[in-house]
Design an enzyme around this catalytic site. Structure first.
Site, PDB file in Angstrom:
ATOM      1  CG  HIS A 245      -3.758  -3.492   3.286  1.00 25.47           C
ATOM      2  ND1 HIS A 245      -2.383  -3.128   3.772  1.00 25.47           N
ATOM      3  CD2 HIS A 245      -4.384  -2.495   2.707  1.00 25.47           C
ATOM      4  CE1 HIS A 245      -2.572  -1.814   3.507  1.00 25.47           C
ATOM      5  NE2 HIS A 245      -3.777  -1.608   2.958  1.00 25.47           N
TER       6      HIS A 245
ATOM      7  CD  GLU B  48      -0.751  -5.955   5.323  1.00 28.05           C
ATOM      8  OE1 GLU B  48      -0.784  -6.315   4.239  1.00 28.05           O
ATOM      9  OE2 GLU B  48      -0.981  -4.585   5.624  1.00 28.05           O
TER      10      GLU B  48
ATOM     11  CB  CYS C 254      -0.916  -0.159   1.303  1.00 31.44           C
ATOM     12  SG  CYS C 254      -2.480   1.135   1.141  1.00 31.44           S
TER      13      CYS C 254
END
Lengths: 736, 218
Positions: free
Chosen positions: B191, B193, B71
Site C-alpha cells: 500500500h 498510499e 491489494c
C-alpha cells in the site's frame, strides 16, 4: 427445538433457563399467570447476569461518570466525550470470553463485530479497534489453539470491516487455562449534533429491522455467558454466533448514510439476547409499548418459532425506530447496500411488549416491571487470601541475565507476531502504530486532532490486592495516554471476574471497583461505558472450579489538540535519558520476582494518586512544549525493561549510568514502583531543575546513542540480540 | 487511497459505485483500491471481477486507459484477467500487516518515473492473500518483457525469494507488482498510499502518485 417449544412452563424449566426459584416467583407475580414458553425465554435472558448486571449494578453506580467533557456516560450503547471542534469520540469495551473458549475464531470475531455495532449505532464512524486478551499457560496445549483462533478472529473481522486494529495487551496465566478473556474495544468519531440514542419515542412510529437475516445461532448465548463452564463446555458450540464482517461493513455504511438524514428516532444494535433486549430496552427507555409481528422478520431458516427468533443472537442486525414519513427513504438506502429491511412492528401506548407470530400472541409482558423488578443482588463478600510476604531476596542471575530473561518472557515478549496479523494502517490515519508509543495515536480525518488509545490491567496486582489493582489499572491507562502527550479524558471498563456466588470473588469485585473509583476521581478520568463479565470459572473434572485472576481491564482515551506533538518510544541520539518519579525498588508481585525467583509474593507496588497526577501533568506539559523527545512509562519489568523497550523501538541505543546507591541493583532496575516515566531530553540538567520546582523526583539514567544497550558494568547488548530475544516467544509458541 | 489521491493531486477522486455500468467521462486514471470486496469469502477479488462496473473498466483498459490496482484491487485485476497471474494465501497462511521494502524494477513507466531503477522504498503491506503465482511460462514472459514492477527485497536491495524475512508472502520471484503489456495497468499488493505523509511515518510511497500526476496530467 420446536419439540422443546411444546414443553410446559414450570419452575424446573425456569431453572434450566437460568432463573432461580425466587426470580421465577417474581415472573409469576408480574405476569399474574404462568408465562408462555416465549415469555419465560424473554424474562430469563433479560434477567441473566449478562443483560441485567444483577450482581454488579449496585456497585457500578459508585463509579464517577461525569466531567465537563462527558456528553453521555453509562446507560447508552457507548460512552461519548467531547474532543473539540464540535466532534465527539464514542467508545466502549466489551467481553466475548465464553464464546472465545468454545469457538475461538468466531468468539473473537463476533466480539469485534458486537463492539463495532455499539459504537456506530450512536452515529460514529469507527476509527480504531483495540483489544485486551488473556490466555492460559503457554505450556498448556489448549493455549496454542485458543491464541491462534482468537488472533485470527480479531484480525479476520477487523481487517475485513476496514477498521484499523491499533493497540491492545496480552497476558498469560494458568488461571485463564479454561477461560480466556477476549475484551474488544472500538473507538468512533461523530459530530456532536449527530449522536443517536436508543430511547424509542412516538406512538405509531414504525419499528424497522435491518441487516442480516435471523437464524438459530446464539440462542441463549446471554444465558451461557452468565454461568460457569462445565465439562461439556465445548458441546455448547451451537450457542456461539457466526460473524459476517462484510455485512457489518455494509451495515456501517448504510446506517451512517441514513444517519445523515433526519429519519431516525432511535436505534440500537441487536447484541446479547438479540431482538429481545433491543426491543425491550428501546421501548423501556422511551416509556412506550412495542408491538412486533415476527412474520415480517427476515429469516435464514424455515420453521423458526417465536422463542427462537426472540432469543437468536444472529449477528449484524439493528433495530430502528423511524419517523413514519421516512420509511421509503430509509428502505432505498438499505436496498442500495443490499441489506434486508423490514417493518416488523410499531410503537404503542400500552407499555407492553407484544410479540405476534402466525396470527397468535406469543408474548405480552409489561415493560416497566420487566426492567424495574429485575433482580439486584448484594452478594456476600469475603476478604481474598493475602499474598505470602516476600522472602529476603538473593539475586541468583545478575542484572544482564535477568534483563534477557524478562524481555523474552511471555508477558513482556514482543507482540509483533500478533499485531502483524491486524491491519493497523487501513484508513490512513494511524500516526503511531502498535509498539511505537505507549498509546496508539490515530488522527481524526480532516482535523489536526489526535486520539490516544490504550488498554491496561495488571491482573497479578489485582489478585494480590484488588483495590490497589483496580486503581493501578486506571492509573496505568492514564499514564500511557500521558506518555504520548495526550490529555486523558475518560475510560471504558471491562470487569472480568469469577463467580459472584463465591464470596471471595465478590469481595475482589467490590474492592476493585472501589480502587477504580478512587483513581478515576483523583485523575479526573471518569468511566463513560463498560461491561461486566462474571462466572469466568473453569470446572475441573473433580468438580472444583478455579476463578480467573480478577481482571478489570481499562480502555483509556485521550486527546491531542495537535497530533503532531505526540511522542513515541524511539529516542534521538545525544539525549539525556532521565527517570521521573520516585523509585523505592518495590519488587512485590513484580515480573522479576516471578520470572527469576519463581515467586508471586508480596504486596504490589504502592500507588500515590497525588504523585501520579503531579508527575503525569509535569511530563505532559514538557511533551507539548517540545522538551521531551521520547517518553515511556515504567510498567511491568521496571526501569531497565522500559529503557530497553525504547532502544528496541528506535534508532538510538543507550549507555546507562550506575544505579541509585543505597539500593540493591535488581530492586532499582526491576522494581515496579508506579507513576514513573523514562524520558529523553536534550538537557538533563535543565529538566532536573524544572522537576525539582514541580516536586517531581528526577534522576539521570544515562545517555542515548551508540548501538544497543550498554549496562553500568560496561557490557553492551546489541540491538540485534535484544530484538532476537524479544521476538522469540510468539513464533516459538505458535509456528512450531 | 482517496485521501492519498486527494493529498497528492489536490483533487478529490470521483467515486464509482460497483453497480454502475459506466465510468465518468475524461478520466486520467482508474484506481481499484484495497479492501475486502464482497467479503472475499470466495477467492479474493473473484466476485468483484464480475461486478457490473467491470465491463466499463475493461473497455477503458482496451482503449489504453491507465489503471492502478492495489491489494484487493490487484487481486480483482488478476481475476478479471487484465493482469496475468493469481494471488494465493500468504506462504505462512497468516494475514501480514507490516512494512516491507520494494525494489523498483524499471522507471520508464507512468507509475515508476519518479524513482530510479533499482531504488528501494518502504511501504506497508496488509493482506492475507498476496502470494503471487503464475505458470512458469508466464513468469518467464513477465521477466523477459520487463513487466515486473516491484519486488520484495531487503532494505539494501538484496533479493532472496526464499527468505520469508525478505519475501514475506512467498511470491514467485518475490514479485510484489506487475504491469500489463502496454505498461498502462499496474497491480501491486503493498500500500504505497499509506505512506505519503511524514506524520504517518514517511513519504516513501509518494513518488508513485506524483509520477502518475506528471505523466497523465502533465
Amino acid at each position: 427445538m420446536s419439540a422443546k417449544a411444546q414443553r410446559t412452563v414450570d419452575e424446573a424449566l425456569a431453572r434450566e433457563f437460568g432463573l432461580t426459584a425466587e426470580e421465577y416467583g417474581n415472573v409469576l407475580s408480574i405476569m399474574g399467570r404462568t408465562p408462555s414458553f416465549t415469555e419465560l425465554g424473554i424474562f430469563s435472558v433479560m434477567w441473566s447476569e449478562h443483560c441485567s448486571y444483577k450482581s454488579s449494578r449496585a456497585y457500578l453506580k459508585t463509579l464517577p461518570t461525569t466531567a465537563p467533557w462527558v456528553i453521555h456516560g453509562p446507560g447508552e450503547n457507548a460512552g461519548v466525550v467531547d474532543i473539540g471542534h464540535g466532534l465527539a469520540a464514542i467508545f466502549k469495551m466489551e467481553s466475548h470470553n465464553h464464546p472465545s473458549f468454545i469457538e475461538p475464531y468466531q468468539g473473537a470475531a463476533t466480539g469485534v463485530g458486537g463492539i463495532l455495532r455499539d459504537v456506530f449505532t450512536m452515529g460514529a464512524r469507527p476509527v480504531a479497534n483495540l483489544n485486551a486478551l488473556r490466555f492460559g499457560d503457554p505450556n498448556n496445549p489448549q493455549t496454542r489453539r485458543i491464541v491462534d483462533g482468537v488472533v485470527r478472529g480479531v484480525g479476520g473481522y477487523g481487517n475485513c470491516v476496514g477498521v484499523p486494529t491499533v493497540g491492545g495487551e496480552i497476558n498469560f496465566h494458568p488461571a485463564y487455562d479454561g477461560n480466556p478473556l477476549v475484551n474488544a474495544m472500538t473507538v468512533g468519531v461523530a459530530r456532536q449534533d449527530r449522536i443517536f440514542l436508543s430511547a424509542a419515542a412516538g406512538v405509531g412510529n414504525p419499528v424497522i429491522y435491518v441487516g442480516s437475516k435471523t437464524g438459530r445461532d446464539g440462542i441463549h448465548g446471554a444465558t451461557m455467558s452468565s454461568s460457569e463452564f462445565d465439562e461439556d463446555a465445548l458441546a455448547k458450540r451451537p450457542t456461539v454466533q457466526v460473524g459476517d464482517p462484510f455485512v457489518e461493513k455494509l451495515l456501517i455504511e448504510a446506517c451512517l448514510e441514513l444517519m445523515a438524514t433526519d429519519a431516525i428516532v432511535a436505534i440500537q444494535d441487536m447484541g446479547a439476547a438479540g431482538l429481545t433486549s433491543s426491543a425491550v430496552e428501546m421501548a423501556g427507555k422511551g416509556g412506550v409499548g412495542i408491538d412486533l409481528d415476527l412474520d415480517h422478520v427476515p429469516q435464514r431458516e424455515r420453521g423458526m418459532t417465536a422463542y427462537e427468533m426472540m432469543l437468536s443472537e444472529s449477528q449484524e442486525r439493528m433495530l430502528i425506530v423511524l419517523r413514519p414519513d421516512r420509511t421509503e427513504q430509509a428502505r432505498a438506502i438499505f436496498d442500495k447496500w443490499e441489506l434486508d429491511f423490514a417493518v416488523i412492528g410499531h410503537l404503542t401506548d400500552t407499555g407492553n411488549i407484544v410479540i405476534r407470530h402466525k396470527g397468535a400472541v406469543e408474548a405480552e409482558i409489561p415493560l416497566a416491571p420487566l426492567a424495574d423488578q429485575a433482580p439486584v443482588y448484594r452478594r456476600p463478600t469475603a476478604p481474598a487470601q493475602k499474598p505470602q510476604p516476600m522472602e529476603p531476596i538473593i539475586d541468583p542471575v545478575g542484572v544482564e541475565q535477568a534483563l534477557i530473561r524478562l524481555i523474552g518472557c511471555p508477558d513482556l515478549a514482543s507482540r509483533a507476531w500478533v499485531y502483524n496479523q491486524y491491519d493497523s494502517t487501513v484508513g490512513g490515519q494511524t500516526v503511531r502504530r502498535p509498539g511505537a508509543a505507549d498509546a496508539a495515536i490515530v488522527k481524526v480525518e480532516d482535523t489536526e486532532i489526535g486520539l490516544a488509545l490504550t488498554t491496561d490491567c495488571t491482573p497479578r496486582y489485582c489478585r494480590a490486592n484488588a483495590k490497589l489493582g483496580g486503581a493501578q489499572a486506571v492509573a496505568e491507562a492514564w499514564r500511557n495516554i500521558t506518555a504520548t502527550g495526550a490529555r486523558p479524558l475518560a475510560v471504558t471498563d471491562n470487569l472480568n471476574f469469577g463467580s459472584p456466588e463465591k464470596p471471595e470473588v465478590m469481595g475482589q469485585f467490590v474492592d476493585a471497583i472501589a480502587g477504580m473509583g478512587e483513581a478515576c476521581r483523583a485523575l479526573d478520568f471518569p468511566v463513560v461505558s463498560g461491561n461486566v463479565s462474571l462466572y469466568n470459572e473453569t470446572r475441573a473434572p473433580d468438580g472444583t472450579s478455579q476463578s480467573i485472576l480478577p481482571t478489570p481491564a481499562i480502555g483509556g482515551l485521550g486527546v491531542l489538540e495537535n497530533v503532531r506533538q505526540a511522542v513515541g518510544l524511539g529516542m534521538p541520539d545525544g539525549c539525556d535519558v532521565m527517570l521521573l518519579g520516585e523509585t523505592k525498588g518495590q519488587l512485590g508481585q513484580s515480573i522479576w520476582l516471578r520470572e527469576i525467583l519463581g515467586a508471586q509474593d508480596g504486596e504490589p507496588p504502592e500507588l500515590d494518586l497525588a504523585a501520579e497526577r503531579r508527575n503525569g501533568d509535569f511530563v505532559r506539559g514538557l511533551i507539548l512544549d517540545g522538551t521531551i523527545a521520547a517518553c515511556h512509562d515504567v510498567a511491568d519489568g521496571g526501569v531497565l525493561v522500559a529503557v530497553t523497550e525504547m532502544v528496541m523501538a528506535g534508532q538510538a541505543g543507550c549507555v546507562l549510568d550506575a544505579p541509585q546507591s543505597g539500593m540493591r541493583p535488581e530492586a532499582f532496575w526491576f522494581g515496579e514502583d508506579q507513576s514513573r516515566y523514562v524520558v529523553a531530553v536534550r538537557d538533563g540538567q535543565a529538566l532536573a531543575t524544572l522537576a525539582a520546582k514541580a516536586g517531581v523526583p528526577c534522576r539521570r539514567l544515562g545517555r542515548s546513542g551508540g548501538e544497543g544497550l550498554t549496562l553500568p558494568s560496561g557490557s553492551t547488548i546489541s540491538k540485534a540480540r535484544l530484538l532476537a530475544v524479544h521476538s522469540e516467544f510468539f513464533p516459538r509458541l505458535m509456528d512450531r | 487511497m482517496a485521501i492519498a489521491l486527494r493529498g497528492v493531486t489536490g483533487q478529490a477522486p470521483a467515486m464509482v459505485w460497483h453497480r454502475d455500468t459506466a465510468l465518468p467521462e475524461g478520466l486520467d486514471l482508474v484506481v481499484l483500491p484495497g479492501g475486502f470486496s464482497y467479503g472475499d469469502y470466495l477467492r479474493c477479488g473473484a466476485m468483484a471481477a464480475h461486478a457490473p462496473i467491470m465491463a466499463a473498466i475493461r473497455e477503458f483498459a482496451l482503449k489504453g486507459g491507465h489503471i492502478l490496482g492495489v491489494c484487493n484491487g490487484f487481486q480483482i485485476l488478476t481475476e478479471a484477467q487484465l493482469l496475468p497471474g493469481a494471488l494465493l494465501r500468504n506462504a505462512a497462511l497468516r494475514f501480514l500487516s507490516q512494512d516491507c521494502w520494494l525494489r523498483v524494477e524499471r522507471n520508464d513507466t507512468p507509475f515508476t518515473r519518479h524513482w530510479a531503477k533499482g531504488d528501494v522504498y518502504r511501504t506497508p503491506m496488509a493482506h492475507g492473500d498476496g502470494n503471487y503465482i503464475a505458470e512458469a511460462e508466464t513468469i518467464r514472459m513477465l521477466e523477459d518483457t520487463g513487466r515486473v514492477a516491484f519486488r520484495y527485497v531487503a532494505e539494501n536491495g538484496r533479493l532472496d525469494a526464499g527468505d520469508p524475512q525478505l519475501n514475506p508472502n512467498g511470491s514467485m520471484n518475490a514479485i510484489a507488482g506487475v504491469f500489463s503489456e502496454n505498461l498502462r495497468i499496474c497491480g501491486m499488493m503493498p500500500h504505497p498510499e499509506d505512506l505519503v505523509d511524514p506524520l504517518m511515518g514517511g513519504e516513501d510511497g509518494k513518488p508513485l502518485f506524483t509520477g502518475l500526476v506528471e505523466a497523465l496530467v502533465g
